[in-house]
Design an enzyme around this catalytic site. Sequence first.
Site, PDB file in Angstrom:
ATOM      1  N   TYR A 160       2.692 -10.990  -2.425  1.00  0.00           N
ATOM      2  CA  TYR A 160       1.437 -11.649  -2.756  1.00  0.00           C
ATOM      3  C   TYR A 160       1.225 -11.807  -4.256  1.00  0.00           C
ATOM      4  O   TYR A 160       0.214 -12.374  -4.670  1.00  0.00           O
ATOM      5  CB  TYR A 160       0.250 -10.859  -2.198  1.00  0.00           C
ATOM      6  CG  TYR A 160      -0.105 -11.239  -0.796  1.00  0.00           C
ATOM      7  CD1 TYR A 160       0.774 -10.956   0.246  1.00  0.00           C
ATOM      8  CD2 TYR A 160      -1.291 -11.876  -0.504  1.00  0.00           C
ATOM      9  CE1 TYR A 160       0.463 -11.292   1.540  1.00  0.00           C
ATOM     10  CE2 TYR A 160      -1.612 -12.225   0.790  1.00  0.00           C
ATOM     11  CZ  TYR A 160      -0.731 -11.940   1.806  1.00  0.00           C
ATOM     12  OH  TYR A 160      -1.045 -12.282   3.094  1.00  0.00           O
ATOM     13  N   ASP A 281       7.912  -2.454  11.817  1.00  0.00           N
ATOM     14  CA  ASP A 281       8.059  -3.130  13.114  1.00  0.00           C
ATOM     15  C   ASP A 281       7.710  -2.184  14.260  1.00  0.00           C
ATOM     16  O   ASP A 281       7.014  -2.544  15.206  1.00  0.00           O
ATOM     17  CB  ASP A 281       9.461  -3.747  13.298  1.00  0.00           C
ATOM     18  CG  ASP A 281      10.579  -2.865  12.795  1.00  0.00           C
ATOM     19  OD1 ASP A 281      10.287  -1.835  12.164  1.00  0.00           O
ATOM     20  OD2 ASP A 281      11.753  -3.188  13.043  1.00  0.00           O
TER      21      ASP A 281
END
Length: 418
Positions: A160, A281
Site C-alpha cells: 500500500y 492463508d
Amino acid sequence: MSTYQYASVPDDGERITEADGELQVPDRPILPFIEGDGIGPDIWNATRPVFDAAVEEVYGGDREIVWMEVFAGEKAREKTGEWIPEETFQSIRDFRVGIKGPLTTPVGGGIRSLNVTLRQVLDLYACVRRSRWLPGTPSPVSEPEKVDITVYRENTEDVYSGIEWEAGTEECEKVRSFLMDEMGEDVREGSGIGVKPISEFGTKRLVAMAIEDAIRDGRTSVTLVHKGNIMKFTEGAFREWGYEVARERFPERTITEDELWDEHDGERPDGKIVIKDRIADQMFQQVLLRPDEYDYCAMPNLNGDYLSDALAAQVGGLGMAPGGNIGDGRALFEATHGTAPKYEGMDKVNPTSLILSGVAMLKYMGWGEAARAIEDAIVETIQEKYVTYDLERQMEGATKVKTSEFGQRIVEHIRDGA
Ligand code: NAP
C-alpha cells in the site's frame, strides 16, 4: 491554534489534549467530522443523533460532543477545489479525535485513495477493526457468537505504500534493468513492478499497540498473521520483529505459544497474553473453523485488508463493520465500507458500521458508558427485527426500515434504557 478557512471552529467546546502519553478529554470536546461521499450523508444524519442521545442520557447533560464539520472528498472539492484541504489534516492534529464517512476514490489526478492519503499523512499507522457478533444479527456461519476478533492492520507500509511502476514505462524499464543487471533477478518483459517495504519500526509500533491494548482490555492473545513462509524478508521479518517487541517491551506480560505448551501444559497463566503466529492463508480457515481461539491479531496491510472484510461477513456484513485509524495520540474513526454510490440519497443503507465506529471512538476517549448504551440499543433494535435492507433480506419476518428510521429507533432505545 491553526486558522481555518472553510471549517468553523465552535467557540463553545474545548480541545482534547495529551499529557504523559494519555488523552485528556474535556467534558465538551470539539470533534471534527467528515460527512463522506455517496451514502455518507445518509448514514451520518442517522448516526450523529445516536451519539448525542447516548452522551446526553448517560452523563445527564454534564458532557456533550461539540461537532465541527471538516471537508474531504466531493464536498471539499466543491468548496475548496481540493480533495482534502490541508486544514482537514490539521484539524485531526489539533483536535486529535475525529470520525469520517466513506470517501470516493478519485479516478486519475495522482491520488490513489483519499482514505490511504489521510492515514499516511496523519501517520495513523494502525487500522483497528473489531468484528464481534451482536445477538440477533443474521450470519452465514453456524456459530457467529464465537467471533470476537480485532484486526490491527498496519496502515503505512507494505504494497500500500504506493511504490509501483506501470509496465512499459521508462521508469519501470529502469527498475527492471536494475533488478536484472545489478541484482541478478529475472523479471519478465512487460511486467508492472511494485515494491513491498516492511520495516522493523513500522512493525514494532503496530504490534506493541496490539499488545498494549490486549493488556489494557484484559484479552488473551495477540496473533501475528503473515505470509513469511514465502516472503521471508518482509512478512517473515514482520513475524520475527513481532515476537521481538513482545520479548523486549512486555517480558512480564507475554508468553509465546511454544512456552504455553512446553511450560504450562496449554493453560494460560493469569494475566499473560499469548503471542502466536499464523500463516495468512491458513488464518482464513482458522477464523471460520475455530474463531474463538483468536482475539487480537496484528498483520501487514494487505493481509489486514482481506481478513477484516472476511470477518465482517461472518458478523453481518460490511454494514456492520466498524473501524478506526489510530496513531500516537490521535485517531480517525471510520465506516469500513465504501460510498455505495448506487444507494446514494436513498435513505436505505445500514448505518451500523459508522455507529459502531463511534462506539470505538467513545471507548478511545474513555467514555465507555455511552459506548455501551449505544451497543445495547443496537442489539435491542436488531433483536426486534427492525432493520435496513441488508439485514432484512437475511432474516425471517423482519421489518425493512430506512437508514433514518433505524437510527431513530436506536435513539428511542437509548432514551428508554436511561
Ligand atoms: P462499497 O461502497 O463498500 O459497497 C459495496 C457493497 O457493500 C454495496 O453495494 C452493498 O452491497 C454493501 N454495503 C456497503 N455499505 C453498506 C451499508 N452501509 N449498508 C449495507 N450494505 C452496504 O464498495 P465499492 O462499491 O467497491 O466502492 C464504492 C466507492 O467507495 C469506491 O470509490 C471505493 O474506492 C470507495 N471506498 C471507500 C472506502 C472508505 O472510504 N473507507 C472503503 C472502500 C471503498 P449490496 O448492494 O450487495 O447490498
